[in-house]
Design a protein around this motif. Structure first.
Motif, PDB file in Angstrom:
ATOM      1  N   LEU A   4       0.839  -1.192   0.000  1.00 48.47           N
ATOM      2  CA  LEU A   4       0.000   0.000   0.000  1.00 48.47           C
ATOM      3  C   LEU A   4       0.879   1.249   0.000  1.00 48.47           C
ATOM      4  O   LEU A   4       1.993   1.246   0.513  1.00 48.47           O
ATOM      5  CB  LEU A   4      -0.921   0.012   1.210  1.00 48.47           C
ATOM      6  CG  LEU A   4      -1.998  -1.070   1.246  1.00 48.47           C
ATOM      7  CD1 LEU A   4      -2.821  -0.955   2.524  1.00 48.47           C
ATOM      8  CD2 LEU A   4      -2.891  -0.989   0.025  1.00 48.47           C
ATOM      9  N   CYS A   5       0.363   2.307  -0.556  1.00 48.52           N
ATOM     10  CA  CYS A   5       1.080   3.575  -0.623  1.00 48.52           C
ATOM     11  C   CYS A   5       1.335   4.094   0.795  1.00 48.52           C
ATOM     12  O   CYS A   5       0.447   4.016   1.650  1.00 48.52           O
ATOM     13  CB  CYS A   5       0.262   4.583  -1.426  1.00 48.52           C
ATOM     14  SG  CYS A   5       1.176   6.081  -1.818  1.00 48.52           S
ATOM     15  N   GLY A   8      -1.182   6.518   3.190  1.00 51.74           N
ATOM     16  CA  GLY A   8      -2.314   6.127   4.015  1.00 51.74           C
ATOM     17  C   GLY A   8      -3.583   5.808   3.253  1.00 51.74           C
ATOM     18  O   GLY A   8      -4.551   5.345   3.842  1.00 51.74           O
ATOM     19  N   GLN A   9      -3.599   6.065   1.957  1.00 48.59           N
ATOM     20  CA  GLN A   9      -4.756   5.680   1.157  1.00 48.59           C
ATOM     21  C   GLN A   9      -4.712   4.171   0.969  1.00 48.59           C
ATOM     22  O   GLN A   9      -3.654   3.563   1.005  1.00 48.59           O
ATOM     23  CB  GLN A   9      -4.739   6.377  -0.205  1.00 48.59           C
ATOM     24  CG  GLN A   9      -4.798   7.886  -0.122  1.00 48.59           C
ATOM     25  CD  GLN A   9      -6.151   8.387   0.357  1.00 48.59           C
ATOM     26  OE1 GLN A   9      -6.495   8.249   1.520  1.00 48.59           O
ATOM     27  NE2 GLN A   9      -6.888   8.985  -0.535  1.00 48.59           N
ATOM     28  N   ASP A  10      -5.829   3.570   0.762  1.00 50.95           N
ATOM     29  CA  ASP A  10      -5.909   2.117   0.637  1.00 50.95           C
ATOM     30  C   ASP A  10      -5.678   1.692  -0.815  1.00 50.95           C
ATOM     31  O   ASP A  10      -6.505   1.002  -1.406  1.00 50.95           O
ATOM     32  CB  ASP A  10      -7.274   1.633   1.152  1.00 50.95           C
ATOM     33  CG  ASP A  10      -7.298   0.144   1.418  1.00 50.95           C
ATOM     34  OD1 ASP A  10      -6.225  -0.451   1.592  1.00 50.95           O
ATOM     35  OD2 ASP A  10      -8.404  -0.424   1.439  1.00 50.95           O
ATOM     36  N   LEU A  11      -4.550   2.159  -1.377  1.00 53.32           N
ATOM     37  CA  LEU A  11      -4.202   1.875  -2.767  1.00 53.32           C
ATOM     38  C   LEU A  11      -2.725   1.531  -2.863  1.00 53.32           C
ATOM     39  O   LEU A  11      -1.922   2.027  -2.065  1.00 53.32           O
ATOM     40  CB  LEU A  11      -4.446   3.106  -3.651  1.00 53.32           C
ATOM     41  CG  LEU A  11      -5.878   3.573  -3.850  1.00 53.32           C
ATOM     42  CD1 LEU A  11      -5.897   4.966  -4.474  1.00 53.32           C
ATOM     43  CD2 LEU A  11      -6.614   2.585  -4.732  1.00 53.32           C
ATOM     44  N   CYS A  16      -1.491   5.245  -6.693  1.00 47.38           N
ATOM     45  CA  CYS A  16      -1.791   6.349  -5.782  1.00 47.38           C
ATOM     46  C   CYS A  16      -0.815   7.497  -6.028  1.00 47.38           C
ATOM     47  O   CYS A  16      -1.033   8.306  -6.925  1.00 47.38           O
ATOM     48  CB  CYS A  16      -1.722   5.832  -4.334  1.00 47.38           C
ATOM     49  SG  CYS A  16      -2.392   6.971  -3.111  1.00 47.38           S
ATOM     50  N   ARG A  35      -0.410  14.383   0.699  1.00 47.69           N
ATOM     51  CA  ARG A  35      -0.148  12.946   0.800  1.00 47.69           C
ATOM     52  C   ARG A  35       1.025  12.541  -0.097  1.00 47.69           C
ATOM     53  O   ARG A  35       1.880  11.752   0.301  1.00 47.69           O
ATOM     54  CB  ARG A  35      -1.396  12.148   0.450  1.00 47.69           C
ATOM     55  CG  ARG A  35      -2.481  12.213   1.501  1.00 47.69           C
ATOM     56  CD  ARG A  35      -3.720  11.406   1.094  1.00 47.69           C
ATOM     57  NE  ARG A  35      -4.746  11.465   2.114  1.00 47.69           N
ATOM     58  CZ  ARG A  35      -4.774  10.725   3.211  1.00 47.69           C
ATOM     59  NH1 ARG A  35      -3.800   9.862   3.452  1.00 47.69           N
ATOM     60  NH2 ARG A  35      -5.760  10.841   4.087  1.00 47.69           N
TER      61      ARG A  35
END
Length: 124
Positions: A4-5, A8-11, A16, A35
């Motif tokens: 994950l990136c 903190g994004q769920d990507l 991301c 971000r």
């Protein structure tokens, strides 16, 4: 499964912040830029940080504290900064460890548009 990136994004990073870092996309909001800049600090991507720093406040160079490991990002709140704004703020906490000792960088950062692109100006 890709990692994950760090932002903190769920990507995954490639879907991301990766496209922003590679110049294949630009941030549509101040938060997205924040971000991506956090992730650039994680990855020691000084050219991206310079490119996304306002011409009015950009330092001559970017220093990365030795032994600092960024461990997480919390977005506390935003004002403005949408695709329809020209200015905005992002309040955040960036967690890190240095030599095994945890720390937090808490900022309320200001962002503006220069030549149509979001850039970081300064911390309030």
């Amino acid at each position: 499964m890709p990692a994950l990136c760090p932002c903190g994004q769920d990507l995954p990073y490639a879907a991301c912040c990766g496209p922003l870092h590679r110049g294949q996309a630009t941030a549509s909001t101040a938060e997205q830029l924040m971000r991506s800049r956090y992730t650039a600090f994680v990855m020691h991507d000084a050219p991206y940080l310079q490119q996304t720093w306002s011409l009015t406040t950009r330092p001559a160079s970017i220093d990365f504290p030795p032994g600092r490991e960024w461990t997480g990002l919390e977005i506390i709140g935003t004002t403005g900064g949408s695709p329809f704004h020209s200015e905005g703020t992002v309040e955040f906490r960036a967690h890190y460890t240095t030599a095994g000792t945890p720390g937090i960088q808490h900022e309320n950062s200001t962002f503006t548009r220069e030549a149509g692109h979001w850039v970081y100006v300064t911390a309030l």
